[in-house]
Structure formats: C-alpha cells, structure tokens
Scaffold this active site. Structure first.
Site, PDB file in Angstrom:
ATOM      1  N   HIS A 173     -19.772 -83.469  21.060  1.00  0.00           N
ATOM      2  CA  HIS A 173     -18.476 -82.677  20.981  1.00  0.00           C
ATOM      3  C   HIS A 173     -17.364 -83.836  21.400  1.00  0.00           C
ATOM      4  O   HIS A 173     -16.454 -83.680  20.532  1.00  0.00           O
ATOM      5  CB  HIS A 173     -18.393 -81.913  22.221  1.00  0.00           C
ATOM      6  CG  HIS A 173     -19.237 -80.623  22.418  1.00  0.00           C
ATOM      7  ND1 HIS A 173     -20.276 -80.318  23.389  1.00  0.00           N
ATOM      8  CD2 HIS A 173     -19.462 -79.623  21.420  1.00  0.00           C
ATOM      9  CE1 HIS A 173     -20.903 -79.090  23.240  1.00  0.00           C
ATOM     10  NE2 HIS A 173     -20.450 -78.817  21.920  1.00  0.00           N
ATOM     11  N   LYS A 215     -24.012 -65.119  26.271  1.00  0.00           N
ATOM     12  CA  LYS A 215     -24.331 -66.070  26.791  1.00  0.00           C
ATOM     13  C   LYS A 215     -24.090 -66.035  28.342  1.00  0.00           C
ATOM     14  O   LYS A 215     -22.916 -66.102  28.446  1.00  0.00           O
ATOM     15  CB  LYS A 215     -23.981 -67.691  26.144  1.00  0.00           C
ATOM     16  CG  LYS A 215     -24.475 -67.606  24.665  1.00  0.00           C
ATOM     17  CD  LYS A 215     -23.995 -69.127  24.203  1.00  0.00           C
ATOM     18  CE  LYS A 215     -24.382 -69.341  22.784  1.00  0.00           C
ATOM     19  NZ  LYS A 215     -23.625 -70.580  22.484  1.00  0.00           N
ATOM     20  N   ARG A 227     -24.230 -80.079  12.492  1.00  0.00           N
ATOM     21  CA  ARG A 227     -25.460 -80.766  12.581  1.00  0.00           C
ATOM     22  C   ARG A 227     -26.437 -80.251  11.889  1.00  0.00           C
ATOM     23  O   ARG A 227     -26.058 -79.161  10.996  1.00  0.00           O
ATOM     24  CB  ARG A 227     -26.072 -80.483  14.098  1.00  0.00           C
ATOM     25  CG  ARG A 227     -24.974 -81.153  15.101  1.00  0.00           C
ATOM     26  CD  ARG A 227     -25.524 -80.664  16.510  1.00  0.00           C
ATOM     27  NE  ARG A 227     -25.113 -79.361  16.627  1.00  0.00           N
ATOM     28  CZ  ARG A 227     -25.105 -78.278  17.512  1.00  0.00           C
ATOM     29  NH1 ARG A 227     -25.869 -78.812  18.548  1.00  0.00           N
ATOM     30  NH2 ARG A 227     -24.862 -77.136  17.552  1.00  0.00           N
ATOM     31  N   SER A 235     -25.634 -78.702  24.244  1.00  0.00           N
ATOM     32  CA  SER A 235     -25.071 -78.363  25.377  1.00  0.00           C
ATOM     33  C   SER A 235     -26.495 -77.814  26.050  1.00  0.00           C
ATOM     34  O   SER A 235     -26.979 -78.192  27.124  1.00  0.00           O
ATOM     35  CB  SER A 235     -24.335 -77.442  25.572  1.00  0.00           C
ATOM     36  OG  SER A 235     -23.205 -77.542  25.076  1.00  0.00           O
TER      37      SER A 235
HETATM   38  P1  ADP Z   1     -20.905 -72.711  19.917  1.00  0.00           P
HETATM   39  O1  ADP Z   1     -21.223 -71.512  20.935  1.00  0.00           O
HETATM   40  O2  ADP Z   1     -19.377 -72.160  19.451  1.00  0.00           O
HETATM   41  O3  ADP Z   1     -21.552 -73.053  18.804  1.00  0.00           O
HETATM   42  P2  ADP Z   1     -20.748 -75.294  21.012  1.00  0.00           P
HETATM   43  O4  ADP Z   1     -20.173 -75.617  22.150  1.00  0.00           O
HETATM   44  O5  ADP Z   1     -22.465 -75.118  20.995  1.00  0.00           O
HETATM   45  O6  ADP Z   1     -20.121 -73.795  20.690  1.00  0.00           O
HETATM   46  O7  ADP Z   1     -20.273 -75.911  19.936  1.00  0.00           O
HETATM   47  C1  ADP Z   1     -19.105 -76.218  19.596  1.00  0.00           C
HETATM   48  C2  ADP Z   1     -18.787 -76.868  17.982  1.00  0.00           C
HETATM   49  O8  ADP Z   1     -19.305 -78.264  18.476  1.00  0.00           O
HETATM   50  C3  ADP Z   1     -19.866 -76.400  17.123  1.00  0.00           C
HETATM   51  O9  ADP Z   1     -18.971 -76.466  15.886  1.00  0.00           O
HETATM   52  C4  ADP Z   1     -20.811 -77.354  17.240  1.00  0.00           C
HETATM   53  O10 ADP Z   1     -21.330 -77.264  15.761  1.00  0.00           O
HETATM   54  C5  ADP Z   1     -20.151 -78.568  17.497  1.00  0.00           C
HETATM   55  N1  ADP Z   1     -21.154 -79.591  18.029  1.00  0.00           N
HETATM   56  C6  ADP Z   1     -22.046 -79.251  19.286  1.00  0.00           C
HETATM   57  N2  ADP Z   1     -22.874 -80.475  19.281  1.00  0.00           N
HETATM   58  C7  ADP Z   1     -22.459 -81.169  18.434  1.00  0.00           C
HETATM   59  C8  ADP Z   1     -23.163 -82.578  18.020  1.00  0.00           C
HETATM   60  N3  ADP Z   1     -24.021 -83.177  18.741  1.00  0.00           N
HETATM   61  N4  ADP Z   1     -22.382 -83.423  16.870  1.00  0.00           N
HETATM   62  C9  ADP Z   1     -21.425 -82.476  16.270  1.00  0.00           C
HETATM   63  N5  ADP Z   1     -20.959 -81.457  16.692  1.00  0.00           N
HETATM   64  C10 ADP Z   1     -21.525 -80.796  17.731  1.00  0.00           C
END
Ligand code: ADP
Length: 158
Positions: free
Chosen positions: A18, A42, A91, A128
């Site tokens: 992130h 969630k 990803r 996460s």
């Molecule tokens: P959500 O529940 O909205 O998917 P996340 O916190 O899991 O929320 O992810 C938020 C954003 O960050 C999403 O666009 C996700 O694809 C991106 N993201 C999460 N992990 C990574 C990573 N390792 N590399 C690039 N983008 C990421």
C-alpha cells in the site's frame, strides 16, 4: 486547482505494498487522500481510529498525503473532496474485481476516472490478510509493513 486523487481501501493494516502505491501516486497527483471505507462484511483487526493514526504516522513526510474515512459510497466521498481520480493498486489476480468496481463507478459518474498502478514486484504477494496471519503466529513481519505497524501488530497478538 490541483488534481486530487483518492486511494480507497481497508488498510487493515497498511502494508509496504500500500505504501508503495501511496508514494508513487503522491508523485503523480497534487494531493492524495488515503480513505478507509467501512466494510460491514469484514471484521477488522484495527479500529478506524487506529488505522487512521498509523497511516498518518507513516505518510507524514510526504507533504501531499492526508488520511480520512467514510461509511458512505466511494463516489460520493470522491465528489465531496473535489477529487477526480480513484487510485487502486493491481496485483496478479486483482483485475476482475477491480474491473467490476471501476465499471460500476464509471456508470455512477463518468467524470471520475479510475487509475491503476501495477504492484511493485517486490510486494506483489503482499496483502493485509497474509501479514495478519503471519503476525498471529508470531512470525517476523518487519519486512512487510512499516515499523510502527509491525509494532502495533505485535501488540495486538501479544
Ligand atoms: P480493499 O478491501 O478495498 O481491497 P485493501 O486494503 O485490501 O482494500 O487494498 C486497497 C488497495 O490497495 C487495492 O487497490 C489493492 O489492490 C491495493 N493493494 C493491496 N496490497 C497491494 C500490494 N501488495 N501491491 C499493490 N497494491 C496493493
């Protein structure tokens, strides 16, 4: 007026993946708002207040990044903030879900553009949930999340 982008997500907690997206978006847009959205389906590990504080702490040196949250609809939040771009990270495997969301958002308001940044290959495996799973079993997670977040995870599972 400068270009304002919103980076929405759960950030439960924020990972280096992130943070890499935030850093890169902050070089492209004049202002980046990292926004937590409450996802009723969630059960979060960190409260909204904890997540806001942790993200503020690790992004404070950027200068054009702020942190906020919403219980509403993403598009409404984007409009309220006078933003015109939604930033998301991609990803392997994220495409179909992201296409569905971006298409819905375009149908709701086609003046707002979804903007995708490819994951840094170093973090393409990071999520996460995988970090939480590792932390739960007391694995060393310092390479996956910023230091203050590693500390907060250790405290949660101690
Ligand atoms: P959500 O529940 O909205 O998917 P996340 O916190 O899991 O929320 O992810 C938020 C954003 O960050 C999403 O666009 C996700 O694809 C991106 N993201 C999460 N992990 C990574 C990573 N390792 N590399 C690039 N983008 C990421």
């Amino acid at each position: 007026m400068g270009k304002i982008a919103v980076f929405p997500g759960s950030f439960d907690p924020l990972t280096n993946g992130h943070l890499d997206i935030i850093k890169r978006a902050s070089r492209i847009f004049d202002e980046v708002i990292v926004a937590m959205f409450i996802n009723q389906s969630k059960k979060p590990l960190f409260t909204i207040e904890e997540r806001v504080k942790l993200i503020e702490d690790v992004t404070k040196t950027f200068g054009n990044v702020s942190v906020d949250y919403s219980t509403g609809l993403l598009i409404d939040f984007v409009k309220k903030k006078n933003a015109s771009v939604i930033v998301r990270g991609l990803r392997p495997g994220d495409f179909e879900y992201e296409l569905q969301n971006a298409t819905m958002n375009r149908k709701l308001d086609d003046s707002i553009e979804s903007f995708f940044l490819m994951t840094n290959p170093e973090y393409s495996f990071l999520s996460s949930s995988i970090v939480k799973e590792a932390a739960k079993h007391h694995a060393n997670i310092e390479n996956f999340v910023p230091k203050p977040i590693a500390k907060a995870l250790v405290e949660k599972f101690s």
